[in-house]
Design a protein around this motif. Structure first.
Motif, PDB file in Angstrom:
ATOM      1  N   VAL A 127     -37.015  32.301  30.155  1.00  0.00           N
ATOM      2  CA  VAL A 127     -36.332  31.697  28.873  1.00  0.00           C
ATOM      3  C   VAL A 127     -35.321  33.025  28.167  1.00  0.00           C
ATOM      4  CG1 VAL A 127     -37.934  30.332  28.224  1.00  0.00           C
ATOM      5  CG2 VAL A 127     -38.235  32.473  27.254  1.00  0.00           C
ATOM      6  N   GLN A 128     -34.251  32.798  27.734  1.00  0.00           N
ATOM      7  CA  GLN A 128     -33.185  33.869  27.186  1.00  0.00           C
ATOM      8  C   GLN A 128     -32.796  33.167  25.957  1.00  0.00           C
ATOM      9  OE1 GLN A 128     -29.707  34.108  27.712  1.00  0.00           O
ATOM     10  NE2 GLN A 128     -29.324  35.819  26.473  1.00  0.00           N
TER      11      GLN A 128
ATOM     12  N   LEU B 198     -37.228  36.985  28.456  1.00  0.00           N
ATOM     13  CA  LEU B 198     -35.985  37.808  28.263  1.00  0.00           C
ATOM     14  C   LEU B 198     -35.405  37.713  26.813  1.00  0.00           C
ATOM     15  CD1 LEU B 198     -34.026  36.629  31.518  1.00  0.00           C
ATOM     16  CD2 LEU B 198     -35.810  38.353  31.419  1.00  0.00           C
ATOM     17  N   ASN B 199     -34.269  38.326  26.345  1.00  0.00           N
ATOM     18  CA  ASN B 199     -33.926  38.477  24.982  1.00  0.00           C
ATOM     19  C   ASN B 199     -33.863  37.292  24.256  1.00  0.00           C
ATOM     20  OD1 ASN B 199     -33.308  40.904  26.812  1.00  0.00           O
ATOM     21  ND2 ASN B 199     -31.276  41.174  25.705  1.00  0.00           N
ATOM     22  N   THR B 200     -34.876  37.022  23.457  1.00  0.00           N
ATOM     23  CA  THR B 200     -34.959  35.882  22.438  1.00  0.00           C
ATOM     24  C   THR B 200     -35.913  36.271  21.416  1.00  0.00           C
ATOM     25  OG1 THR B 200     -35.431  33.370  22.627  1.00  0.00           O
ATOM     26  CG2 THR B 200     -36.942  34.843  23.888  1.00  0.00           C
TER      27      THR B 200
ATOM     28  N   ALA C  16     -35.542  27.877  34.425  1.00  0.00           N
ATOM     29  CA  ALA C  16     -34.856  28.967  33.774  1.00  0.00           C
ATOM     30  C   ALA C  16     -34.184  28.172  32.698  1.00  0.00           C
ATOM     31  CB  ALA C  16     -34.184  29.755  34.673  1.00  0.00           C
ATOM     32  N   LEU C  17     -34.330  28.604  31.474  1.00  0.00           N
ATOM     33  CA  LEU C  17     -33.598  28.100  30.391  1.00  0.00           C
ATOM     34  C   LEU C  17     -32.462  29.267  29.603  1.00  0.00           C
ATOM     35  CD1 LEU C  17     -36.469  26.285  28.673  1.00  0.00           C
ATOM     36  CD2 LEU C  17     -35.014  25.379  30.469  1.00  0.00           C
ATOM     37  N   HIS C  18     -31.045  28.421  29.722  1.00  0.00           N
ATOM     38  CA  HIS C  18     -29.945  29.301  29.077  1.00  0.00           C
ATOM     39  C   HIS C  18     -29.952  29.098  27.698  1.00  0.00           C
ATOM     40  CE1 HIS C  18     -27.307  25.982  27.680  1.00  0.00           C
ATOM     41  NE2 HIS C  18     -27.932  25.226  28.656  1.00  0.00           N
TER      42      HIS C  18
END
Length: 294
Positions: free
Chosen positions: A112-113, A137-139, A44-46
């Motif tokens: 990802v986001q 996710l939102n990207t 999971a990447l911030h």
């Protein structure tokens, strides 16, 4: 490259964030990551200006997996180069590659986001064989087209503000009210403005012309996703002031996403993991198990 390391006492008693610290080395610097559980790998990447704290609500729900969430350099518990000009897309991509190599990550479910998407999907475009599934996710994947005025203003704000108000940005981009303790956790990595070069740099790294070095990675990511035959889940929120509506781009781009159930996280802003973490994690669990309705 000169860098700073946030004192450990800044991270004491953060709400719901009591995970073991793990580190990999890159160019004499330490990159921190959360590594909890065992089983299939979830990476999971911030994004900007958050850190692995953003994913803390996922871990209890996804306790049957190996959940890994790194902090990009300049964020969280990772080291922070002082000069914002030292940050560029290649630097972050190389550090992500180093991270995946050091941990020998394969058969990854990628989540990802925000900037996690630009980097994570850019990396997927280069090494698609590492990945088993993708959750978007939102990207977005910008390819150097002219940026809209609100984003240009955001770039100028982040570049010239004397001390970027990190928790204020998280608060502004959220739909619901966040507690003082949670907002303080997003400020924790930054004792003062000298630690904020990474957060300052990210908005200005978004490709704004076709000759930007990052564009080739964005184009390649689009090409790979356009023929993606593995499972894909696009999961955006409905109250995102930043990237709202761009879920349609990914659903149109990816045949695998068009085949999946169309879902929307209700009443959450840009940082949907913060506001609806447990709900999103439940969807991811069902997605991995193949239990989402088509």
């Amino acid at each position: 490259m000169k860098f700073l390391r946030t004192p450990t006492d800044r991270f004491k008693n953060l709400p719901d964030y009591r995970f073991k610290e793990n580190y990999v080395q890159f160019r004499e610097m330490q990159m921190h990551y959360v590594d909890e559980g065992a089983g299939e790998i979830i990476l999971a990447l911030h994004g900007e200006p958050s850190w692995s704290y953003l994913y803390r609500k996922f871990i209890p729900t996804l306790n049957n997996y190996r959940f890994i969430a790194p902090d990009f350099f300049g964020f969280g518990k990772s080291d922070k180069p002082i000069n914002w000009r030292d940050y560029n897309y290649q630097f972050h991509l190389d550090s992500l590659h180093n991270f995946c190599e050091k941990l020998d990550l394969k058969e990854i479910t990628l989540v990802v986001q925000d900037w996690g998407g630009l980097l994570g999907l850019g990396y997927l475009g280069q090494y698609p064989e590492r990945f088993k599934r993708v959750v978007i996710l939102n990207t977005f994947l910008p390819i150097g087209k002219k940026l809209k005025l609100p984003f240009k203003i955001w770039q100028l704000f982040s570049r010239y503000h004397p001390s970027l108000p990190v928790s204020g940005i998280i608060k502004y981009a959220s739909h619901g009210k966040l507690s003082k303790e949670v907002l303080a956790a997003y400020d924790a990595p930054y004792p003062n403005r000298k630690f904020k070069a990474g957060a300052k740099a990210f908005p200005n790294l978004v490709p704004s012309n076709p000759k930007d070095p990052a564009v080739s990675y964005m184009v390649k990511a689009r090409e790979v996703l356009a023929t993606w035959q593995k499972p894909a889940l696009v999961l955006f929120s409905d109250k995102d002031k930043v990237l709202g509506g761009l879920d349609r781009f990914f659903r149109k781009l990816m045949p695998a996403a068009r085949e999946q159930q169309t879902l929307m996280i209700k009443n959450a802003g840009h940082f949907l993991q913060e506001e609806k973490g447990e709900e999103i994690a439940t969807y991811i669990d069902a997605f991995i198990k193949g239990e989402l309705e088509i």
